[in-house]
Each structure stands twice: as structure tokens, then as C-alpha cells.
Design a protein around this motif. Structure first.
Motif, PDB file in Angstrom:
ATOM      1  N   ARG A  53       4.067   5.699  -5.504  1.00  0.00           N
ATOM      2  CA  ARG A  53       3.958   5.773  -6.958  1.00  0.00           C
ATOM      3  C   ARG A  53       2.938   6.822  -7.385  1.00  0.00           C
ATOM      4  O   ARG A  53       3.180   7.609  -8.294  1.00  0.00           O
ATOM      5  CB  ARG A  53       3.570   4.417  -7.531  1.00  0.00           C
ATOM      6  CG  ARG A  53       3.542   4.427  -9.057  1.00  0.00           C
ATOM      7  CD  ARG A  53       2.540   3.538  -9.679  1.00  0.00           C
ATOM      8  NE  ARG A  53       1.210   3.764  -9.157  1.00  0.00           N
ATOM      9  CZ  ARG A  53       0.205   2.936  -9.348  1.00  0.00           C
ATOM     10  NH1 ARG A  53       0.390   1.832 -10.019  1.00  0.00           N
ATOM     11  NH2 ARG A  53      -0.983   3.197  -8.865  1.00  0.00           N
ATOM     12  N   ASN A  54       1.801   6.846  -6.707  1.00  0.00           N
ATOM     13  CA  ASN A  54       0.768   7.825  -7.037  1.00  0.00           C
ATOM     14  C   ASN A  54       1.264   9.253  -6.826  1.00  0.00           C
ATOM     15  O   ASN A  54       0.967  10.146  -7.628  1.00  0.00           O
ATOM     16  CB  ASN A  54      -0.489   7.575  -6.218  1.00  0.00           C
ATOM     17  CG  ASN A  54      -1.188   6.293  -6.605  1.00  0.00           C
ATOM     18  OD1 ASN A  54      -0.932   5.726  -7.667  1.00  0.00           O
ATOM     19  ND2 ASN A  54      -2.041   5.808  -5.727  1.00  0.00           N
TER      20      ASN A  54
ATOM     21  N   ASP B 255       0.831  -1.207   0.000  1.00  0.00           N
ATOM     22  CA  ASP B 255       0.000   0.000   0.000  1.00  0.00           C
ATOM     23  C   ASP B 255       0.864   1.256   0.000  1.00  0.00           C
ATOM     24  O   ASP B 255       0.572   2.218  -0.715  1.00  0.00           O
ATOM     25  CB  ASP B 255      -0.942   0.018   1.204  1.00  0.00           C
ATOM     26  CG  ASP B 255      -2.051  -1.008   1.093  1.00  0.00           C
ATOM     27  OD1 ASP B 255      -2.287  -1.508  -0.025  1.00  0.00           O
ATOM     28  OD2 ASP B 255      -2.688  -1.306   2.134  1.00  0.00           O
TER      29      ASP B 255
ATOM     30  N   THR C 116       3.903   1.532  -1.121  1.00  0.00           N
ATOM     31  CA  THR C 116       4.549   1.619  -2.426  1.00  0.00           C
ATOM     32  C   THR C 116       3.603   2.194  -3.473  1.00  0.00           C
ATOM     33  O   THR C 116       3.995   3.046  -4.276  1.00  0.00           O
ATOM     34  CB  THR C 116       5.040   0.230  -2.874  1.00  0.00           C
ATOM     35  OG1 THR C 116       5.918  -0.296  -1.877  1.00  0.00           O
ATOM     36  CG2 THR C 116       5.765   0.297  -4.185  1.00  0.00           C
ATOM     37  N   VAL C 117       2.365   1.769  -3.446  1.00  0.00           N
ATOM     38  CA  VAL C 117       1.378   2.292  -4.392  1.00  0.00           C
ATOM     39  C   VAL C 117       1.145   3.782  -4.145  1.00  0.00           C
ATOM     40  O   VAL C 117       1.049   4.573  -5.094  1.00  0.00           O
ATOM     41  CB  VAL C 117       0.062   1.490  -4.299  1.00  0.00           C
ATOM     42  CG1 VAL C 117      -1.057   2.171  -5.054  1.00  0.00           C
ATOM     43  CG2 VAL C 117       0.268   0.075  -4.817  1.00  0.00           C
ATOM     44  N   GLN C 118       1.068   4.186  -2.882  1.00  0.00           N
ATOM     45  CA  GLN C 118       0.866   5.597  -2.570  1.00  0.00           C
ATOM     46  C   GLN C 118       2.058   6.444  -3.023  1.00  0.00           C
ATOM     47  O   GLN C 118       1.883   7.549  -3.537  1.00  0.00           O
ATOM     48  CB  GLN C 118       0.625   5.792  -1.070  1.00  0.00           C
ATOM     49  CG  GLN C 118      -0.697   5.246  -0.593  1.00  0.00           C
ATOM     50  CD  GLN C 118      -1.873   5.920  -1.267  1.00  0.00           C
ATOM     51  OE1 GLN C 118      -1.882   7.121  -1.492  1.00  0.00           O
ATOM     52  NE2 GLN C 118      -2.871   5.129  -1.621  1.00  0.00           N
TER      53      GLN C 118
END
Length: 120
Positions: free
Chosen positions: A105-106, A99, A101-103
Motif C-alpha cells: 500500500r505504501n 506487513d 500488505t502495508v508495504q
């Protein structure tokens, strides 16, 4: 989320300096006192850069995902050395890491879009 471009730019500069291990030049005490000195400020000669840091962070997330999968598989196969608590903790750790990592990236995508939309 409203991000001001000047604030974003200064944050990116600070992150870049931190990632490269550089610090703003330090003013020598002799220069302040009016005595000429040949030292301009020391720059950290670290070989790490942002790409290496990002790669190692992604490898860490991948390792957590792999460990979680292995523990789940071992528990499902009836391994008595792996408890349900260990499986749940490993799964939670890998979920939080993914989670995050995704944030990240965003945020990078948002920053990139913001920078690309800035007038030159």
C-alpha cells in the motif's frame, strides 16, 4: 528512497501487462522473412485483471488473520487440538502477510504521488 520517474513508469507498465496477462506482441516468423501474414500477435483473453488480483490477495490476508484469531481463541479456551506452536506459526504468518500488505500500500501511495507530481 530515490525513484526515477522513467524507471517507475516502465515498472508500472510491466506490472500492468503482467496483471492483465498480456505479453508484448510477438513478431511472426513470416513477417520477419518478408511474407505478409494476417497474424498480428496473440493477446491473452484472460478475464482476470489487477483489481481482481488485489481483491483476492486482500481476502487471503484476511483469511490468515481470521485463522490466527481462531487458533488463539481455541488455545486460550484450552482446546487440546491446538498447540502453542500452531498458534505462534499462524500468528507469524498473518503478521508477515499484514506487513507485506502495508508495504505494498505504501509503495502504491508513493507511486501515485510521484505520478501526480509529474508535469504533463
Amino acid at each position: 528512497m530515490d525513484i526515477k520517474s522513467n524507471s517507475l513508469y516502465s515498472q508500472m507498465q510491466n506490472m500492468s501487462l503482467q496483471a492483465m496477462g498480456n505479453k508484448p506482441p510477438v513478431i511472426d516468423a513470416d513477417v520477419i522473412n518478408g511474407i505478409a501474414s494476417n497474424s498480428v500477435g496473440k493477446v491473452n483473453q484472460s478475464t482476470s485483471n489487477f483489481g481482481d488480483m488485489l481483491t483476492s490477495a486482500l481476502k487471503g490476508v484476511n483469511d490468515l488473520q481470521t485463522e490466527s484469531g481462531e487458533k488463539k481463541r481455541a488455545f486460550e479456551m484450552g482446546d487440546s487440538n491446538v498447540t502453542l506452536a500452531e498458534v505462534m506459526i499462524a500468528s507469524s504468518k498473518s503478521g508477515v502477510a499484514l506487513d507485506a500488505t502495508v508495504q505494498i500500500r505504501n509503495k502504491f501511495v508513493e507511486a501515485y504521488k510521484e505520478i501526480m507530481s509529474m508535469p504533463v
